[in-house]
Design an enzyme around this catalytic site. Structure first.
Site, PDB file in Angstrom:
ATOM      1  N   LYS A  21      21.689  41.841 -42.341  1.00 17.74           N
ATOM      2  CA  LYS A  21      21.321  40.432 -42.599  1.00 17.74           C
ATOM      3  C   LYS A  21      20.195  40.376 -43.614  1.00 17.74           C
ATOM      4  O   LYS A  21      19.469  41.354 -43.824  1.00 17.74           O
ATOM      5  CB  LYS A  21      20.873  39.725 -41.313  1.00 17.74           C
ATOM      6  CG  LYS A  21      19.648  40.336 -40.585  1.00 17.74           C
ATOM      7  CD  LYS A  21      18.293  39.885 -41.071  1.00 17.74           C
ATOM      8  CE  LYS A  21      17.154  40.541 -40.277  1.00 17.74           C
ATOM      9  NZ  LYS A  21      15.843  40.483 -40.919  1.00 17.74           N
ATOM     10  N   PRO A 104      20.190  50.820 -44.475  1.00 23.62           N
ATOM     11  CA  PRO A 104      18.933  51.567 -44.354  1.00 23.62           C
ATOM     12  C   PRO A 104      18.162  51.142 -43.096  1.00 23.62           C
ATOM     13  O   PRO A 104      18.194  49.965 -42.720  1.00 23.62           O
ATOM     14  CB  PRO A 104      18.162  51.206 -45.622  1.00 23.62           C
ATOM     15  CG  PRO A 104      19.030  50.332 -46.438  1.00 23.62           C
ATOM     16  CD  PRO A 104      20.275  50.020 -45.696  1.00 23.62           C
ATOM     17  N   ALA A 106      14.844  50.634 -40.506  1.00 20.99           N
ATOM     18  CA  ALA A 106      13.469  50.095 -40.597  1.00 20.99           C
ATOM     19  C   ALA A 106      13.249  49.469 -41.970  1.00 20.99           C
ATOM     20  O   ALA A 106      12.260  49.740 -42.649  1.00 20.99           O
ATOM     21  CB  ALA A 106      12.434  51.193 -40.317  1.00 20.99           C
ATOM     22  N   GLY A 108      14.143  45.900 -42.642  1.00 18.24           N
ATOM     23  CA  GLY A 108      14.135  44.438 -42.643  1.00 18.24           C
ATOM     24  C   GLY A 108      15.521  43.846 -42.773  1.00 18.24           C
ATOM     25  O   GLY A 108      15.695  42.647 -42.976  1.00 18.24           O
ATOM     26  N   LEU A 109      16.539  44.715 -42.618  1.00 10.31           N
ATOM     27  CA  LEU A 109      17.928  44.268 -42.761  1.00 10.31           C
ATOM     28  C   LEU A 109      18.640  44.159 -41.416  1.00 10.31           C
ATOM     29  O   LEU A 109      19.831  43.851 -41.357  1.00 10.31           O
ATOM     30  CB  LEU A 109      18.691  45.234 -43.684  1.00 10.31           C
ATOM     31  CG  LEU A 109      18.186  45.287 -45.122  1.00 10.31           C
ATOM     32  CD1 LEU A 109      18.865  46.406 -45.904  1.00 10.31           C
ATOM     33  CD2 LEU A 109      18.417  43.944 -45.830  1.00 10.31           C
ATOM     34  N   GLY A 112      19.553  48.213 -36.919  1.00 12.55           N
ATOM     35  CA  GLY A 112      19.545  48.647 -35.514  1.00 12.55           C
ATOM     36  C   GLY A 112      19.973  47.511 -34.593  1.00 12.55           C
ATOM     37  O   GLY A 112      20.745  47.719 -33.646  1.00 12.55           O
ATOM     38  N   SER A 113      19.490  46.304 -34.874  1.00 13.25           N
ATOM     39  CA  SER A 113      19.840  45.140 -34.043  1.00 13.25           C
ATOM     40  C   SER A 113      21.326  44.836 -34.144  1.00 13.25           C
ATOM     41  O   SER A 113      21.985  44.486 -33.154  1.00 13.25           O
ATOM     42  CB  SER A 113      19.057  43.910 -34.499  1.00 13.25           C
ATOM     43  OG  SER A 113      17.679  44.152 -34.421  1.00 13.25           O
ATOM     44  N   SER A 114      21.876  44.965 -35.352  1.00  7.60           N
ATOM     45  CA  SER A 114      23.297  44.689 -35.546  1.00  7.60           C
ATOM     46  C   SER A 114      24.149  45.734 -34.821  1.00  7.60           C
ATOM     47  O   SER A 114      25.168  45.403 -34.202  1.00  7.60           O
ATOM     48  CB  SER A 114      23.617  44.677 -37.043  1.00  7.60           C
ATOM     49  OG  SER A 114      24.928  44.222 -37.259  1.00  7.60           O
ATOM     50  N   ASP A 146      16.098  39.998 -32.839  1.00  2.31           N
ATOM     51  CA  ASP A 146      17.171  39.720 -33.808  1.00  2.31           C
ATOM     52  C   ASP A 146      18.573  39.963 -33.247  1.00  2.31           C
ATOM     53  O   ASP A 146      19.561  39.585 -33.886  1.00  2.31           O
ATOM     54  CB  ASP A 146      17.044  40.669 -35.022  1.00  2.31           C
ATOM     55  CG  ASP A 146      15.980  40.223 -35.997  1.00  2.31           C
ATOM     56  OD1 ASP A 146      15.441  39.118 -35.828  1.00  2.31           O
ATOM     57  OD2 ASP A 146      15.703  41.000 -36.932  1.00  2.31           O
TER      58      ASP A 146
END
Ligand code: C5P
Length: 310
Positions: A21, A104, A106, A108-109, A112-114, A146
């Site tokens: 994201k 990538p 850590a 800001g994309l 890990g949450s996705s 997130d």
């Protein structure tokens, strides 16, 4: 979740995409009593994704294989999602999660949450669990602020600490069609970025309101409202991010914003060839750059609505 999914081996295995994201705008409203920060942000999934292949294990073990061995730890959010789901439901079977990383970490994309959201949705299917959307949203929120957004994917307004998700109709402006992401060669810890905020970084939510209003009217938001309250601190503390920003502007980016807590920066162009030229210029300078576009859930996506019991 905006992800393609596919059943293999008679329902014993499935493969899903977990999209990254960007935050089109992000107002930090202030610090809450629980230590989190109150946010108003507009997020959009983009066509840069990790692939998760999940295979049932009858022996009750939950295992992870990953193309980046340093992510194969007990902290991995996809693994934690699987363990949480077993604990919550009492499911006895296990799973092997094979995670092909492209987003990538850590950065800001939301990678890990996705991955965590993709694991929750795919395992609900694979283990044939009866969970309501409220239950899945609650489990997602306990994994990270997130994660609930990624149960929907597409375009959404996120409030609270990020976990209160209002999906918006897919109305990404044509002016922002082609996204160029630049990932400076550092990792940034989200907690540190939030911890360094001061009152001057706070805003009243008006940027997010203006962006939502423009999107709903199918208008391009004013560039002054593409804001990120986390950006000042990150640019000041990390010279690599400031250098990446300068390189993007120098290469002709019409604007540059930080995504989430960074360090990834993004810009956008309407024209593919111009966007590709920008991408190529930065790539030749040795930057890690991605040319991508907004992506929304399709009928082939494994979404919260498709998976939840009601
Ligand atoms: O929710 P998540 O675990 O992703 O957040 C990581 C850290 O970022 C939190 O521990 C907190 O320090 C900070 N954070 C915050 N306000 C938010 C989201 C995250 O202060 N809305």
């Amino acid at each position: 979740m905006a992800m393609q999914w596919q059943w293999l081996q008679l329902g014993r295995s499935c493969t899903v995409r977990a999209y990254a994201k960007i935050n089109l705008t992000l107002d930090v409203l202030g610090r809450r009593a629980d230590g989190y920060h109150a946010l108003a942000t507009v997020m959009q999934t983009v066509d840069l994704y990790d692939t998760l292949s999940l295979t049932l294990r009858e022996d009750g073990q939950v295992r992870l294989a990953c193309t980046q061995p340093e992510l194969r730890t007990e902290d991995n959010l996809a693994l934690r999602a699987a363990r949480l789901l077993r604990e919550h439901t009492g499911e006895q079977r296990g799973v092997l999660i094979e995670l092909q990383k492209r987003i990538p970490s850590a950065a800001g994309l939301g990678g890990g949450s996705s991955d965590a959201a993709a694991a929750l949705l795919a395992l609900t299917r694979l283990w044939q669990l009866q969970l309501t959307s409220e239950e899945l949203m609650k489990l997602a929120a306990s994994l990270g602020s997130d994660v609930p957004f990624f149960l929907y994917g597409g375009l959404a307004l996120c409030e609270g600490r990020g976990e209160l998700v209002t999906p918006l109709p897919p109305c990404w402006p044509a002016e922002l069609r082609w996204l160029v992401l630049l990932k400076p060669a550092i990792s940034v810890a989200t907690a540190g970025v939030f911890g360094a905020l001061t009152a001057r970084d706070y805003s009243d939510g008006s940027h997010t309101q203006a962006v939502c209003a423009a999107l709903q009217a199918q208008r391009m938001p004013d560039l002054s409202h593409l804001h990120n309250g986390l950006e000042r601190g990150v640019l000041e503390r990390y010279a690599e991010v400031a250098a990446g920003r300068a390189a993007l502007l120098e290469a002709g980016a019409p604007f540059v914003r930080l995504s989430g807590s960074g360090p990834t920066l993004f810009t956008a162009l309407a024209n593919l060839e111009e966007a590709h030229r920008l991408w190529l210029r930065l790539h030749k300078q040795g930057y890690e750059v991605y040319l991508t576009q907004a992506v929304s859930p399709s009928s082939a996506s494994l979404t919260l609505a498709a998976v939840a019991a009601r």
